[in-house]
Design a protein around this motif. Structure first.
Motif, PDB file in Angstrom:
ATOM      1  N   SER A 116       0.828  -1.206   0.000  1.00 50.19           N
ATOM      2  CA  SER A 116       0.000   0.000   0.000  1.00 50.19           C
ATOM      3  C   SER A 116       0.864   1.258   0.000  1.00 50.19           C
ATOM      4  O   SER A 116       0.391   2.343  -0.335  1.00 50.19           O
ATOM      5  CB  SER A 116      -0.927   0.001   1.210  1.00 50.19           C
ATOM      6  N   ASP A 117       2.152   1.135   0.361  1.00 53.94           N
ATOM      7  CA  ASP A 117       3.058   2.283   0.381  1.00 53.94           C
ATOM      8  C   ASP A 117       3.726   2.541  -0.962  1.00 53.94           C
ATOM      9  O   ASP A 117       4.291   3.599  -1.185  1.00 53.94           O
ATOM     10  CB  ASP A 117       4.149   2.081   1.428  1.00 53.94           C
ATOM     11  N   GLY A 118       3.734   1.561  -1.866  1.00 51.05           N
ATOM     12  CA  GLY A 118       4.381   1.741  -3.155  1.00 51.05           C
ATOM     13  C   GLY A 118       4.908   0.431  -3.712  1.00 51.05           C
ATOM     14  O   GLY A 118       4.555  -0.643  -3.237  1.00 51.05           O
ATOM     15  N   GLY A 162      24.357  -6.775  -6.535  1.00 48.86           N
ATOM     16  CA  GLY A 162      22.947  -6.537  -6.279  1.00 48.86           C
ATOM     17  C   GLY A 162      22.595  -5.068  -6.358  1.00 48.86           C
ATOM     18  O   GLY A 162      23.432  -4.200  -6.116  1.00 48.86           O
ATOM     19  N   ALA A 163      21.348  -4.795  -6.687  1.00 48.71           N
ATOM     20  CA  ALA A 163      20.852  -3.429  -6.743  1.00 48.71           C
ATOM     21  C   ALA A 163      19.407  -3.415  -6.271  1.00 48.71           C
ATOM     22  O   ALA A 163      18.652  -4.338  -6.505  1.00 48.71           O
ATOM     23  CB  ALA A 163      20.947  -2.880  -8.155  1.00 48.71           C
ATOM     24  N   SER A 164      19.053  -2.359  -5.602  1.00 43.86           N
ATOM     25  CA  SER A 164      17.689  -2.178  -5.135  1.00 43.86           C
ATOM     26  C   SER A 164      17.234  -0.792  -5.549  1.00 43.86           C
ATOM     27  O   SER A 164      17.960   0.181  -5.383  1.00 43.86           O
ATOM     28  CB  SER A 164      17.611  -2.323  -3.619  1.00 43.86           C
ATOM     29  N   ASN A 165      16.034  -0.710  -6.118  1.00 48.77           N
ATOM     30  CA  ASN A 165      15.566   0.605  -6.557  1.00 48.77           C
ATOM     31  C   ASN A 165      14.763   1.322  -5.485  1.00 48.77           C
ATOM     32  O   ASN A 165      14.240   2.381  -5.726  1.00 48.77           O
ATOM     33  CB  ASN A 165      14.743   0.493  -7.846  1.00 48.77           C
ATOM     34  N   GLY A 166      14.634   0.727  -4.314  1.00 50.63           N
ATOM     35  CA  GLY A 166      13.911   1.389  -3.238  1.00 50.63           C
ATOM     36  C   GLY A 166      12.426   1.385  -3.491  1.00 50.63           C
ATOM     37  O   GLY A 166      11.849   0.398  -3.893  1.00 50.63           O
ATOM     38  N   CYS A 167      11.809   2.516  -3.296  1.00 52.26           N
ATOM     39  CA  CYS A 167      10.358   2.610  -3.370  1.00 52.26           C
ATOM     40  C   CYS A 167       9.956   3.548  -4.509  1.00 52.26           C
ATOM     41  O   CYS A 167      10.498   4.639  -4.654  1.00 52.26           O
ATOM     42  CB  CYS A 167       9.824   3.127  -2.059  1.00 52.26           C
ATOM     43  N   TYR A 168       8.993   3.126  -5.322  1.00 53.23           N
ATOM     44  CA  TYR A 168       8.495   3.923  -6.430  1.00 53.23           C
ATOM     45  C   TYR A 168       7.078   4.345  -6.093  1.00 53.23           C
ATOM     46  O   TYR A 168       6.231   3.523  -5.772  1.00 53.23           O
ATOM     47  CB  TYR A 168       8.532   3.113  -7.718  1.00 53.23           C
ATOM     48  N   ARG A 169       6.827   5.626  -6.170  1.00 53.38           N
ATOM     49  CA  ARG A 169       5.514   6.206  -5.870  1.00 53.38           C
ATOM     50  C   ARG A 169       5.075   5.950  -4.433  1.00 53.38           C
ATOM     51  O   ARG A 169       3.952   5.519  -4.177  1.00 53.38           O
ATOM     52  CB  ARG A 169       4.457   5.713  -6.836  1.00 53.38           C
ATOM     53  N   CYS A 170       6.000   6.143  -3.503  1.00 52.52           N
ATOM     54  CA  CYS A 170       5.657   6.000  -2.090  1.00 52.52           C
ATOM     55  C   CYS A 170       4.874   7.213  -1.637  1.00 52.52           C
ATOM     56  O   CYS A 170       5.199   8.344  -1.987  1.00 52.52           O
ATOM     57  CB  CYS A 170       6.924   5.862  -1.256  1.00 52.52           C
ATOM     58  N   TRP A 171       3.862   6.989  -0.863  1.00 50.62           N
ATOM     59  CA  TRP A 171       3.077   8.116  -0.338  1.00 50.62           C
ATOM     60  C   TRP A 171       2.716   7.881   1.081  1.00 50.62           C
ATOM     61  O   TRP A 171       2.766   6.895   1.648  1.00 50.62           O
ATOM     62  CB  TRP A 171       1.815   8.369  -1.155  1.00 50.62           C
TER      63      TRP A 171
END
Length: 65
Positions: free
Chosen positions: A35-37, A56-65
């Motif tokens: 629900s956060d992204g 390794g790579a992580s893109n984190g959070c996309y469209r977090c609100w």
């Protein structure tokens, strides 16, 4: 950035068999939707006996609100 390029070159050479028999690289990708992204990560590596190289790579959070 140079370290990443050098490590990528080592992985490529090991995977193509320049130093012996070719080793098949592995790749794992994970995508999570909450629900956060949207979260994602990718890991690429090679494994040959006791030697293991992983990037390794992580893109984190996309469209977090």
């Amino acid at each position: 950035m140079r370290n990443v390029a050098a490590l990528g070159l080592v992985v490529f050479l090991a995977a193509c068999g320049a130093d012996g028999e070719p080793v098949t690289p592995t790749m794992n990708s994970h995508i999570g939707v909450t629900s956060d992204g949207v979260y994602g990560s990718t890991t690429i590596g090679i494994h040959d006996g006791p030697i293991s190289i992983t990037i390794g790579a992580s893109n984190g959070c996309y469209r977090c609100w």
